[in-house]
Motif scaffolding. Structure first.
Motif, PDB file in Angstrom:
ATOM      1  N   PHE A  55     -22.374 -22.364 -26.515  1.00 38.50           N
ATOM      2  CA  PHE A  55     -22.753 -21.974 -27.870  1.00 38.50           C
ATOM      3  C   PHE A  55     -21.833 -22.638 -28.887  1.00 38.50           C
ATOM      4  O   PHE A  55     -20.756 -23.123 -28.560  1.00 38.50           O
ATOM      5  N   ASP A  56     -22.295 -22.644 -30.123  1.00 44.00           N
ATOM      6  CA  ASP A  56     -21.511 -23.168 -31.238  1.00 44.00           C
ATOM      7  C   ASP A  56     -20.729 -21.995 -31.830  1.00 44.00           C
ATOM      8  O   ASP A  56     -21.311 -21.069 -32.385  1.00 44.00           O
ATOM      9  N   SER A  57     -19.413 -22.037 -31.697  1.00 46.29           N
ATOM     10  CA  SER A  57     -18.589 -20.912 -32.136  1.00 46.29           C
ATOM     11  C   SER A  57     -18.553 -20.758 -33.656  1.00 46.29           C
ATOM     12  O   SER A  57     -18.111 -19.726 -34.152  1.00 46.29           O
ATOM     13  N   LYS A  58     -19.061 -21.748 -34.372  1.00 46.74           N
ATOM     14  CA  LYS A  58     -19.144 -21.618 -35.829  1.00 46.74           C
ATOM     15  C   LYS A  58     -20.344 -20.775 -36.243  1.00 46.74           C
ATOM     16  O   LYS A  58     -20.346 -20.154 -37.292  1.00 46.74           O
ATOM     17  N   GLN A  59     -21.379 -20.768 -35.398  1.00 46.99           N
ATOM     18  CA  GLN A  59     -22.592 -20.007 -35.720  1.00 46.99           C
ATOM     19  C   GLN A  59     -22.644 -18.658 -35.005  1.00 46.99           C
ATOM     20  O   GLN A  59     -23.225 -17.706 -35.522  1.00 46.99           O
ATOM     21  N   VAL A  60     -22.077 -18.600 -33.815  1.00 51.51           N
ATOM     22  CA  VAL A  60     -22.124 -17.371 -33.014  1.00 51.51           C
ATOM     23  C   VAL A  60     -20.694 -17.014 -32.611  1.00 51.51           C
ATOM     24  O   VAL A  60     -19.978 -17.850 -32.071  1.00 51.51           O
ATOM     25  N   LYS A  61     -20.310 -15.801 -32.863  1.00 48.16           N
ATOM     26  CA  LYS A  61     -18.993 -15.333 -32.452  1.00 48.16           C
ATOM     27  C   LYS A  61     -19.041 -14.895 -30.991  1.00 48.16           C
ATOM     28  O   LYS A  61     -20.004 -14.250 -30.558  1.00 48.16           O
ATOM     29  N   ALA A  62     -18.014 -15.258 -30.250  1.00 48.50           N
ATOM     30  CA  ALA A  62     -17.951 -14.915 -28.831  1.00 48.50           C
ATOM     31  C   ALA A  62     -17.992 -13.403 -28.623  1.00 48.50           C
ATOM     32  O   ALA A  62     -18.644 -12.922 -27.687  1.00 48.50           O
ATOM     33  N   ALA A  63     -17.325 -12.652 -29.473  1.00 53.39           N
ATOM     34  CA  ALA A  63     -17.308 -11.186 -29.343  1.00 53.39           C
ATOM     35  C   ALA A  63     -18.715 -10.600 -29.485  1.00 53.39           C
ATOM     36  O   ALA A  63     -19.096  -9.685 -28.745  1.00 53.39           O
TER      37      ALA A  63
END
Length: 121
Positions: A55-63
């Motif tokens: 995933f793109d961590s700028k668009q989706v937060k891992a948490a």
């Protein structure tokens, strides 16, 4: 198997019994995840019981993604009914065998019981 979770900057991998035993539910959940903005790639290995999500961590937060995965039940621990049944059967067999040997020792005597148990193994 105990649930296994591995997380890096832009990737989460989950491996569990739930994923392996519920392929239809997992496929539906993967479809939902693929529709989410920021999900780049999802790899599902049915026989390994794993799902890897890039995933793109700028668009989706891992948490947030982890919370969604947990709500789907992928990290739940499942008791194996066959394992429990076989454990109970083995324990019952050992108990009955012990009682039978004890009864034989008290009624017939030690040397004869030793010979019989040696043959039973």
């Amino acid at each position: 198997m105990s649930p296994y979770l591995h997380q890096t900057q832009n990737r989460i991998r989950v491996r569990s019994d739930f994923i392996q035993r519920n392929p239809k539910l997992v496929k539906e959940a993967i479809k939902q995840l693929q529709a989410t903005d920021g999900i780049e790639e999802i790899t599902h290995r049915l026989y390994a019981g794993s799902v890897a999500i890039r995933f793109d961590s700028k668009q989706v937060k891992a948490a947030a993604l982890l919370a969604q995965i947990e709500s789907m039940g992928w990290l739940s621990v499942q008791k194996d009914k066959d394992y429990i049944d076989s454990t109970i059967r083995r324990s019952a067999f050992s108990l009955v065998k012990g009682i039978a040997i004890l009864t034989l020792k008290r009624t017939v005597g030690g040397p004869l019981v030793s010979a019989v148990t040696a043959l039973a193994r």
